[in-house]
Design an enzyme around this catalytic site. Sequence first.
Site, PDB file in Angstrom:
ATOM      1  N   LYS A 208      -1.258  -7.796  -4.923  1.00 55.03           N
ATOM      2  CA  LYS A 208      -0.618  -7.584  -3.622  1.00 55.03           C
ATOM      3  C   LYS A 208       0.798  -8.142  -3.686  1.00 55.03           C
ATOM      4  O   LYS A 208       1.006  -9.349  -3.600  1.00 55.03           O
ATOM      5  CB  LYS A 208      -1.408  -8.253  -2.507  1.00 55.03           C
ATOM      6  CG  LYS A 208      -0.850  -7.937  -1.127  1.00 55.03           C
ATOM      7  CD  LYS A 208      -1.681  -8.574  -0.035  1.00 55.03           C
ATOM      8  CE  LYS A 208      -1.134  -8.191   1.331  1.00 55.03           C
ATOM      9  NZ  LYS A 208       0.270  -8.623   1.517  1.00 55.03           N
TER      10      LYS A 208
ATOM     11  N   ARG B 114       8.281   0.526   6.873  1.00 56.72           N
ATOM     12  CA  ARG B 114       7.011   0.644   7.590  1.00 56.72           C
ATOM     13  C   ARG B 114       7.216   0.448   9.092  1.00 56.72           C
ATOM     14  O   ARG B 114       6.597   1.111   9.903  1.00 56.72           O
ATOM     15  CB  ARG B 114       6.006  -0.387   7.058  1.00 56.72           C
ATOM     16  CG  ARG B 114       4.684  -0.384   7.810  1.00 56.72           C
ATOM     17  CD  ARG B 114       3.729  -1.445   7.283  1.00 56.72           C
ATOM     18  NE  ARG B 114       2.531  -1.471   8.079  1.00 56.72           N
ATOM     19  CZ  ARG B 114       2.378  -2.180   9.201  1.00 56.72           C
ATOM     20  NH1 ARG B 114       3.364  -2.932   9.644  1.00 56.72           N
ATOM     21  NH2 ARG B 114       1.250  -2.148   9.878  1.00 56.72           N
TER      22      ARG B 114
ATOM     23  N   GLU C  58       5.852  -0.676  -2.456  1.00 55.97           N
ATOM     24  CA  GLU C  58       6.460  -1.956  -2.099  1.00 55.97           C
ATOM     25  C   GLU C  58       7.793  -2.119  -2.825  1.00 55.97           C
ATOM     26  O   GLU C  58       7.877  -1.967  -4.047  1.00 55.97           O
ATOM     27  CB  GLU C  58       5.520  -3.097  -2.499  1.00 55.97           C
ATOM     28  CG  GLU C  58       5.801  -4.402  -1.812  1.00 55.97           C
ATOM     29  CD  GLU C  58       5.083  -4.530  -0.467  1.00 55.97           C
ATOM     30  OE1 GLU C  58       5.223  -5.576   0.173  1.00 55.97           O
ATOM     31  OE2 GLU C  58       4.387  -3.562  -0.067  1.00 55.97           O
TER      32      GLU C  58
END
Length: 669
Positions: free
Chosen positions: A115, A136, A173
């Site tokens: 992550k 986002r 990301e």
Amino acid sequence: MSDVAQRLTELRKTLHEHGVRYYVEDAPSIPDAEYDRLMRELLELEAAHPELMSSDSPSLRVGGRPLDAFESVVHEIPMLSLDNAFDDGELESFYRRMTDRIPAVQHSAFCCEPKLDGLAVSLLYENGVLTRAATRGDGTTGENITENVRTIKSIPLRLQGADFPTRLEVRGEVFMPKAGFEALNARALKKGEKQFVNPRNAAAGSLRQLDSKITAQRPLAFYAYSVGVIEGGELATSHYQRFLQLKGWGLPICPETKLVTSLAEVKAFYQDILQRRQSLAYEIDGVVIKVDDIQLQERLGFVARAPRWAIAYKFPAQEELTLLNDVEFQVGRTGAITPVAKLEPVFVGGVTVSNATLHNADEIERLGVMVGDTVVIRRAGDVIPQIVSVVLERRPENAKSIVFPTRCPVCQSDVERVEGEAVARCSGGLICQAQRKEALKHFVSRKAMDVEGLGDKVIEQLVDREMVSTPADLFRLRAGELTILERMGPKSAQNVIDALNKAKQTTLPKFLYALGIREVGEATALNLAQHFLSLEAIQQASLEQFIEVPDVGVVVASHLQAFFAQDRNQQVINELLEQGITWPALTAAPVAVDSALAGKIVVLTGSFTQLSRNDAKAALQALGAKVTGSVSKNTDMVFAGEAAGSKLAKATELGIQVFDEQALIEFLK
């Protein structure tokens, strides 16, 4: 084709290929000096022939002209967040929830990946060319950062190959590798400029530069982790195989990503990454686990903000010792009084922490904490600072007990604590300046009315100067009045007024959420709007009618009823409408009047094999049924799939008709 156009095509193709080899495959095939020479030639030719410029040219990575502001982008498919697990027990509960819903999950593989601690972005490729990039944001609406993203060298401006969909949204990301972060801060230190606290802040700050030339100078990188929109083509039915497809098209994938076949292997992956965390080239705060089978993902579906088929397994929180110097009591928008620990500043998990929540009086008693104590501070999930324990052997003789106030520290109204609730609240309502401030901050926030430029400090000044007391007062402000505030010139003041006028065009769910009703979040506000269709119907609804709304229980229903029963709240709503706040009218889906389900209150429980819960719910609503989340005496029928639990038991106990999946299919025909 002219010689110049042909040379431009050759240069762009060559630079694209070498860029992929260098930034994605980590296998450079030419020296850096040769790459730079080719780039200089490309820049010179494009400058001399601007009519031959291409939107996918590698030259765009150097940045373009500065923007005045970022445009909003509405995500075609919401970019949801992930639920978290903090230990093996919570991971096992996640697994059990999935297998209870769909037993076939037991035989599914899982795609596991680190992550990354960066910023989620959406990349839209049309016919293989990057046409838009967005943050986002709140999951529904983000900001257009295309110019900045084009400067990130690991993101292809044009996909490789020819078998990709005509429209493909890639999500991933943007982050700053550790080495790049250290070099960036070293340069800042040398120049006497402000340094970034951690790589995540550096990445976020770099992406939100209005001048893309600044972004181009920052050492940003990107890893893809999922797809959104897919049109004009198909992708693999395995999440992991989709990664391989993306990699084949030139998109970078985290090299630590792994496909495993059991929960035990998931745990082993987590432990392996945890042990190697410090040696990785980038910051991570856990691992992400996803069901690999795309069809199972679709059947598992989503809750309000997160998929049921994925979870973030966070690393153990980082802890440090520090001193508790004092406790301040803050008042929130609903009157909740929260004790805030004032700490000797300590660096934990990449940030300096000087405040931590103590939650409530029960938590203070549980910890047995006193002012002057040495405490263990933790950033749970590397995000929220909290005190987890007291080092009693270090307690000084002059340590002081923490006394919870009986009067509001802001307005001196009585503090009340409802039986059964842990939270103490100020009884002052809107006469309490602190509650006014927090209510107004919530009202203008992005997920509510989304008034750009009206930040916390401006709200505090407006309340302190008694220029506003209710949300409606905001829309009565004039630009000339705002210029008396600190750091508010004529242009900034006019921008605020323009933003307020723009915010008048909203939606009913956003308006309901902005009102700040206790325990009414975005999902509940949306359910209320879809159920009642109008504000008037909501204002007049009874407790029983509120309970009929999906996922609204007795507690939330009582908060709703209490809010709309207060004359002052109705007055504020009327004043807001008088100021011109409007939203598109909502209409119910066409209903078959002869449907056997018209007007019936229906509950779905368990998992279904022939359609997803969301599809079943939508189909039932189209036939006039009201689908709720809990079984009560008002429920007309329950449709029970596999592994139905407490709802089925309650329906049986109440004598409510229960149907299986096949009966559901028959009803929907």
